[in-house]
Design a protein around this motif. Structure first.
Motif, short mmCIF file in Angstrom:
data_model
loop_
_atom_site.label_atom_id
_atom_site.label_comp_id
_atom_site.label_asym_id
_atom_site.label_seq_id
_atom_site.Cartn_x
_atom_site.Cartn_y
_atom_site.Cartn_z
N PHE A 135 0.82 -1.20 0.00
CA PHE A 135 0.00 0.00 0.00
C PHE A 135 0.85 1.25 0.00
O PHE A 135 0.36 2.34 -0.21
CB PHE A 135 -0.89 0.03 1.24
N VAL A 136 2.14 1.07 0.31
CA VAL A 136 3.00 2.23 0.54
C VAL A 136 4.16 2.17 -0.45
O VAL A 136 4.74 1.10 -0.67
CB VAL A 136 3.51 2.23 2.00
N ARG A 158 4.13 13.30 -1.74
CA ARG A 158 2.67 13.09 -1.69
C ARG A 158 1.95 13.98 -2.69
O ARG A 158 0.96 13.57 -3.29
CB ARG A 158 2.16 13.35 -0.28
N GLY A 193 1.57 12.30 -5.64
CA GLY A 193 0.79 11.07 -5.57
C GLY A 193 1.55 9.86 -5.04
O GLY A 193 1.04 8.74 -5.07
N VAL A 194 2.77 10.07 -4.55
CA VAL A 194 3.55 8.95 -4.00
C VAL A 194 3.07 8.65 -2.58
O VAL A 194 3.00 9.55 -1.74
CB VAL A 194 5.05 9.30 -3.99
N LYS A 195 2.74 7.39 -2.34
CA LYS A 195 2.26 6.99 -1.01
C LYS A 195 3.45 6.85 -0.07
O LYS A 195 4.29 5.98 -0.26
CB LYS A 195 1.47 5.69 -1.10
N THR A 196 3.49 7.72 0.92
CA THR A 196 4.69 7.89 1.72
C THR A 196 4.40 7.74 3.20
O THR A 196 3.47 8.37 3.72
CB THR A 196 5.25 9.31 1.49
N VAL A 197 5.18 6.90 3.87
CA VAL A 197 5.11 6.86 5.33
C VAL A 197 6.41 7.42 5.88
O VAL A 197 7.49 7.07 5.41
CB VAL A 197 4.91 5.42 5.85
N VAL A 198 6.31 8.33 6.84
CA VAL A 198 7.49 8.82 7.54
C VAL A 198 7.55 8.10 8.88
O VAL A 198 6.55 8.04 9.60
CB VAL A 198 7.43 10.35 7.74
N TYR A 247 10.18 -3.13 9.53
CA TYR A 247 8.81 -2.71 9.25
C TYR A 247 8.59 -2.61 7.74
O TYR A 247 7.60 -3.12 7.19
CB TYR A 247 8.55 -1.36 9.92
N GLN A 259 5.94 -4.86 5.62
CA GLN A 259 4.86 -4.20 4.89
C GLN A 259 5.12 -4.22 3.38
O GLN A 259 4.37 -3.61 2.62
CB GLN A 259 4.72 -2.74 5.35
#
Lengths: 429, 429
Positions: free
Chosen positions: B340-341, B362, B365-370, B383, B387
């Motif tokens: 998803f990321v 973002r 449109g880039v799915k980003t988790v910090v 992690y 994921q």
């Protein structure tokens, strides 16, 4: 089973959304969903039907909301409630799935039900759009969520202000003023209503706590000072909540500056955001143009709920927020939906050939209606006009035989004769 | 409010859909929605809460379904039911909005509720995906809907067979055989179950209608002949239903050939599709691989319901169909969701700068988790692996100062150092 006297109508507080309206609602949901996913939140879906015991289980918002829960019994005599928010189901999912990778970020967009007052932007069956993360403490994730709110509303085309505060600060001020712990909830809920009630009402209410007018004025003054003044207050005090609250606020304030959110965010020391759920930063967002005065949503840190829910000795720090679809839709409801259909094909006795042509168009993603009711061409053109369909293609034997199709632009009146692949090019634009 | 003994669990027949599952469900819904819109159907949304009187009002499916309606009372003592399908709400919308442009094509995808048996692909709270048009009679629109079913399942990657029949034909055969009108419903429901019950059970049931084994055999033979044989039968008969039914079937059959749907469609003279709703063509679609034996959905022509509902002297011919999300999901549930990321950013004390970088990503449109939980880099990499996040960016002071960011591909182990616009290029792919 017949009942001539029954009047067909919608239940109080519920509404149908016809296509032009539903288009706008879908756009809002799609925009939020896109933003949630860009911030790494994952889709989750939970049932609307819940055991009533779950809905009341260890949830700290208080029993008040339970009066608004729709409650029913199934054929197996189970005691059931319709969910009234998406937070309880979120906690349930965490509790039922011990192997979730932490931190767990999820969003859920869905209907919730409350048997409460009906007013503008508030219905009995409404959508919440919730974003939560469990397993991360600290201010960074809180400011990231505020950043997400700002980005989402920018894309929705609504100027907002995010009012923010900190529950520790609020509690600290009350301690500083000398209130007792058991008075906190009542006083906080009064302060939260400051802008909504008159000075007179306020004074009357505070008399109950043994405050005279002078003291009330002192208290209100204390809720109207700047972050800098709170800092001075905290430095001279030994109250832990006050010190921690101020420190967290200063941290948030510095991030707001660094992330250029100062035009969107506004420190609001009277903001409580409901009762006992929150444990730190809280925020609510409002329409800057005040087309609707109630909030468009809000959130904050709640480190206790899931921890209590799990009750396994571990800490489950969490923070999250909820966008209210109904108030956002209320603001955007005047938006006009574009035509849903790209082209109307009117067959002149060539229905099956027209269905084949339509299939080619649809395979290329062109939204196509074939006129299949057999009515006159003029009526079909009227339909295209009413539905704001931009192109109309009349398909007779000649068109089939020549493989050249006349495509009429209903806006300009222009008509061209083209082979199918060129028709596709025009319609795919 | 505490209740230590309460066990946290889901209500019988309801389920949570965690992200990997919800991803698949969203994909199914998106595919159906796309197809519905390509066929010119418009989005509509109706409430889940309805007046109970509406749910039982003039609906011809019979009172049986009303036993499965979840029923409740609100604080205003209103008698409420949760919707059990999307057809009644559709009829209500037609009745409440007299100015709708006809033909009116709508789709609605939403939850319905039935307090009935729970089994594979069947839950108490489930999604129907309904497509209906009111205001068009005739076979063309029926074949177009079958064409839409074929296209939708092709895109879903499921081989299906559309079994189809005609209610007039079925009724005509019963008349031909000599059944009385009041016996039709019971006999039809028996014939509909032909493939599910044993020969012995069937014979026992038919004894009730005064049929001996020989007669039952004759009847069953009559339901196992070809369309050509029905044609001969009809030509030699004066029964209107038989004649009309055969004529409509021949029309459908010829369109199936012309539209190249003969590998998908199968004439099935025993298919009844429920009780009295339908008035002409009916169809149901099934998984060819029989991973689930119950239907994936179905539909047909129903010219009476809305006409009766409106009761204004006008005719409201309608036809439509329903896709069942649950059985379709049951088949596709083994599909694996992608990550998803797109990227995990791990700040080394550079959280706020990382949030700025994340914002640029973002916005594209880039799915980003910090990574904001402050845990060790190794744990953050774990992690990312868990994921299945493809890229990881560790951002320290050096990266900020040099404006060169090291991007690690977790699948290949490859690591490159790039300026932000190049990072964006890689991640936007």
């Amino acid at each position: 089973m017949e009942n001539k006297k029954f009047e067909i109508r919608n239940l109080k507080g519920t509404f149908d959304f016809l296509p032009e309206k539903q288009y706008v609602r879908n756009q809002i949901i799609d925009t939020l969903k896109k933003n949630f996913e860009e911030y790494g939140y994952l889709p989750l879906e939970t049932p609307i039907l819940n055991e009533f015991d779950l809905l009341k289980y260890k949830y700290s918002e208080g029993a008040e909301i339970l009066h608004e829960v729709y409650r029913l019994t199934d054929q197996g005599k189970r005691d059931i409630g319709l969910r009234y928010d998406l937070t309880v189901p979120f906690c349930k999912v965490i509790a039922l799935n011990k192997d979730l990778t932490m931190p767990f970020r999820r969003y859920e967009i869905g209907r919730v039900f409350r048997d409460g007052p009906v007013k503008a932007g508030r219905t009995r069956e409404f959508y919440q759009c919730d974003v939560d993360v469990v397993g991360v403490d600290g201010r960074f994730i809180e400011i990231e969520q505020m950043q997400m709110v700002a980005k989402s509303f920018k894309e929705l085309g609504i100027d907002i202000v995010i009012k923010w505060n900190n529950r520790k600060l609020m509690t600290g001020i009350l301690e500083y003023f000398g209130f007792k712990v058991e008075q906190f909830d009542a006083v906080i809920s009064l302060i939260d209503r400051l802008e909504k009630i008159s000075r007179k009402e306020l004074l009357d209410e505070f008399v109950k706590f043994g405050l005279n007018e002078e003291k009330v004025n002192n208290l209100l003054d204390l809720f109207a000072i700047s972050l800098k003044d709170y800092k001075a207050l905290a430095e001279a005090s030994v109250i832990a909540n006050l010190k921690e609250g101020v420190s967290e606020c200063l941290e948030i304030e510095s991030y707001i500056q660094k992330l250029n959110l100062q035009n969107v965010c506004e420190f609001s020391p009277t903001l409580a955001r409901g009762l006992g759920i929150y444990t730190g930063t809280v925020f609510e967002f409002f329409d800057k143009e005040k087309r609707i005065t109630s909030s468009l949503g809000g959130g904050g840190r709640y480190n206790k709920i899931i921890t209590n829910f799990m009750d396994n000795g571990q800490e489950y720090p969490a923070c999250g927020l909820s966008f209210g679809l109904e108030p956002i839709y209320y603001i955007l409801s005047q938006k006009v939906a574009p035509s849903f259909v790209d082209v109307l094909i009117i067959p002149m006795g060539t229905e099956i050939d027209s269905l084949k042509i339509a299939e080619s168009l649809r395979n290329a993603g062109v939204k196509t209606v074939v006129e299949l009711s057999g009515r006159k061409v003029k009526k079909a053109f009227d339909y295209a006009n009413k539905q704001k369909i931009k192109y109309v293609m009349v398909v007779g034997e000649n068109e089939i035989n020549s493989a050249l199709y006349s495509l009429k632009n209903m806006e300009t009146g222009e008509q061209v004769s083209l082979p199918l692949e060129k028709v596709l090019e025009v319609l795919s634009k």
